[in-house]
Design an enzyme around this catalytic site. Sequence first.
Site, short mmCIF file in Angstrom:
data_model
loop_
_atom_site.label_atom_id
_atom_site.label_comp_id
_atom_site.label_asym_id
_atom_site.label_seq_id
_atom_site.Cartn_x
_atom_site.Cartn_y
_atom_site.Cartn_z
N ARG A 125 47.65 33.76 33.25
CA ARG A 125 46.61 33.03 33.40
C ARG A 125 45.65 32.29 32.14
NH1 ARG A 125 40.05 33.35 34.14
NH2 ARG A 125 39.84 32.14 35.68
N TRP B 54 31.38 41.68 31.25
CA TRP B 54 32.51 41.31 30.05
C TRP B 54 33.35 41.06 30.91
CZ3 TRP B 54 31.86 43.66 24.78
CH2 TRP B 54 33.49 44.08 24.30
N CYS C 135 33.61 43.83 34.24
CA CYS C 135 34.06 42.74 35.21
C CYS C 135 35.83 42.48 34.74
CB CYS C 135 33.93 42.02 35.31
SG CYS C 135 34.94 40.45 36.59
N ASP D 92 36.77 51.51 36.56
CA ASP D 92 36.55 53.08 36.42
C ASP D 92 35.99 54.26 35.77
OD1 ASP D 92 37.00 52.82 33.54
OD2 ASP D 92 38.64 51.50 34.21
N GLU E 142 18.11 28.34 54.92
CA GLU E 142 19.58 29.54 53.99
C GLU E 142 18.10 29.80 53.34
OE1 GLU E 142 23.59 27.48 55.27
OE2 GLU E 142 21.88 26.23 53.72
C1 GLA Z 1 37.39 36.13 37.15
C2 GLA Z 1 36.22 37.24 37.46
C3 GLA Z 1 35.25 36.30 37.95
C4 GLA Z 1 34.52 34.53 37.17
C5 GLA Z 1 36.05 34.31 36.76
C6 GLA Z 1 35.72 33.17 35.72
O1 GLA Z 1 38.33 35.88 37.80
O2 GLA Z 1 36.27 37.65 38.48
O3 GLA Z 1 33.93 36.70 38.65
O4 GLA Z 1 34.28 35.12 36.00
O5 GLA Z 1 37.23 35.70 35.91
O6 GLA Z 1 37.19 33.16 35.08
#
Ligand code: GLA
Length: 729
Positions: free
Chosen positions: A444, A478, A527, A535, A615
């Site tokens: 990435r 994070w 995240c 974990d 919605e």
């Molecule tokens: C990751 C996270 C997403 C988002 C992107 C941003 O993929 O899982 O939720 O925050 O990064 O680049």
Amino acid sequence: MAIVINEQNKTFTVSTKNSTYQMKVNCAGVLLHTYYGKKLGGEMDMSYSIKRDMVEDIPKYEAIKGDGQYSLVEVLPQELSCFGCGDYRDTALNLRHSDGSLGLQPIFHSVRTEKGKYNIPSLPAFYGDEGETLIVTLKDRVYDIFVHLYYGVFEETDVILRSMRIENKTDKPVTLEKALSLTLDFNYSEFDLITFYGRWASERDVQRVPVEHGSVQGFSTRGASGHIINPSCILCEREANEEYGNAYGFAFVYSGSFLISASKNYNNNARIVIGINPENFSFELSPNDIFCTPEVAMTFSSCGFSKISHNFHKAIRNNLCRGQYKTARRPVLINNWEGTYFDFNADKLVSMAKDASELGVEMLVLDDGWFGKRNDDHTSLGDWYANENKLGCSLSELAERINETGMKFGIWFEPECISEDSDLYRAHPDYAFKMPGRKPTLYRQQLVLDMSRKEVRDNIFMQLCNILDNANISYIKWDFNRSITDLYSCELPKDKQGEIFHRYILGLYELLDRITSKYPNILFESCSSGGGRFDLGMHYYMPQAWVSDNTDPIDRLRIQGGTSFIYPVSRMGAHVSASPNHITGRITPLETRGLVAYFGTYGLELDINKMSSVEKEEIRRQIKEFKRFYELIQYGDYYRLISPYNANSLYCSWMVVKESEALLAVVKKQNRAKAADEVVRLKGLKHNAYYSINGEGKYLGEALMSLGLPIWTDNGDYTSKLYYIKQII
Ligand code: GLA
């Protein structure tokens, strides 16, 4: 008393409400594992259960007392398995002495108990004064190498924690080549191993395989726990299911590379070992140094997997999660990622905040793209200052404007990574992992910072503080969007390069400790490209974690369902997103997207400005409903009723039960013409109590559990229904 030390039998017995765990020092000083399973009514030396041939296999079993010659012949059940002295099964501890020899022969040295649950220096761990600790110390037969086995006991939730400390009291350095946290032996072997596997956007699917001769493994070698296999598992009897059979749950409190290995030996005994992956691991211990392994949480259930989940969910909520959001209701948030991706400015965000606030949303989270020069994923990681040109104002002004709409403000960081196109990289190219003479591997378009170095952590810490001290920020996401490659740390000598993976995690934990202690009022969500580091190590610092980048509610049935085996709903970041779904293209009803997100933290991940008024009204209704059922969902006992993998059912169904209330969720996986109604048997209700369903009727708990409840949803694919069940008598 959860721990009983019997001096006469030399047995050490740990009891929880429903389980017993026992070990025993044998005549040669070896610590045998004698039992882990259903609670024993009385006190007994369980070593009688060791098979006769296992004992007789050992030459001169009685004669060897004290003479130091003792072969373990790879069959005896042991509390700690070490390489070098005759145990050829999976071992937990391989130690190389300064002369190059590899092996340890740990013999019982001493035993003691402590009040409260132990802590582990520099590592996350379960905590709690209501817990108790047993510490059994072994010493090598020859050298002053001590191994302290730690057992933390939570009686009420049936959870036992295991870790060990290896102490070098010799005057020479030694090297650990393997230091797992747990060995668990069984005198039988008809087991299945359930692991939770996946990939990006498809995390924690359930896999069940028999443990046969050889071994079944789940592991990560990527420096992070990862998407591929979660660092948790269930070892169960072959016939075990949700409500039946003996099952053992394990969850590793660690965020780096790990190994789970379940095996069966020629004598038909099973063993499971869990710990830091020995691949690319070594750790030198200088004289007087102590190495602490991370801990493994384990729990036993004699009545299937539901109980494993309940035990873990409660212990994780009560004894691992920390900070104010352990109990306080978390704000309902809207995250702009799927709504705008990198294309936003302050006006757009404020306009989203205004619309969201009117519907009951409580916080706007600004995701990736607000810093440096970042308009795509090629640049600026490491440059943690706001892109004021893009936003049109400073970050503090933006936070103020969001706050003025009645909303809190949260923000995304990816502190462990760096873009080559960043000021930080130009100033400190050595901060990123790189091998001498090689171009580092991009993923990435980014590299990983060497978090084993204090200087690197300090730099990131200062940058984060600078942001957090200057804007009103209530939440941090994070993120960590790649695994580690190019494993070389320029600060470590060549014979210590094997320590990097673990030092990275220690460094990460140190940074998390600093930042979460300095900002105790901030809610942290972990995240990792979705659920790539889901974990218990991360959970110690961050009460919630993004389950998956896949927000499609039908895929989430599997993802959240698999996650629920070990992790509580309160940990699962779950959002309503736009339809068609950005990843799967599937079109689903808004009601179903909401219902699935209820069984998580519930939030929104879309451009709310683009929603129709109908919605928006549905979102308003959902937020109200979610808040109404919040306590029940977050703290109730979770039951999986119809598995998403069940090909014979049109539905997936689960429920939560708390005291006199329950909530039953039913989602249609796919429609079929003239599909018959189905019946689902409820769980966890009181047998003799009467219940109403959605405010109507009078149903006996026993009837709902043994005869079941007919279920249906509206015609069409992916429709869903929520049943509120309330005790009336
Ligand atoms: C990751 C996270 C997403 C988002 C992107 C941003 O993929 O899982 O939720 O925050 O990064 O680049």
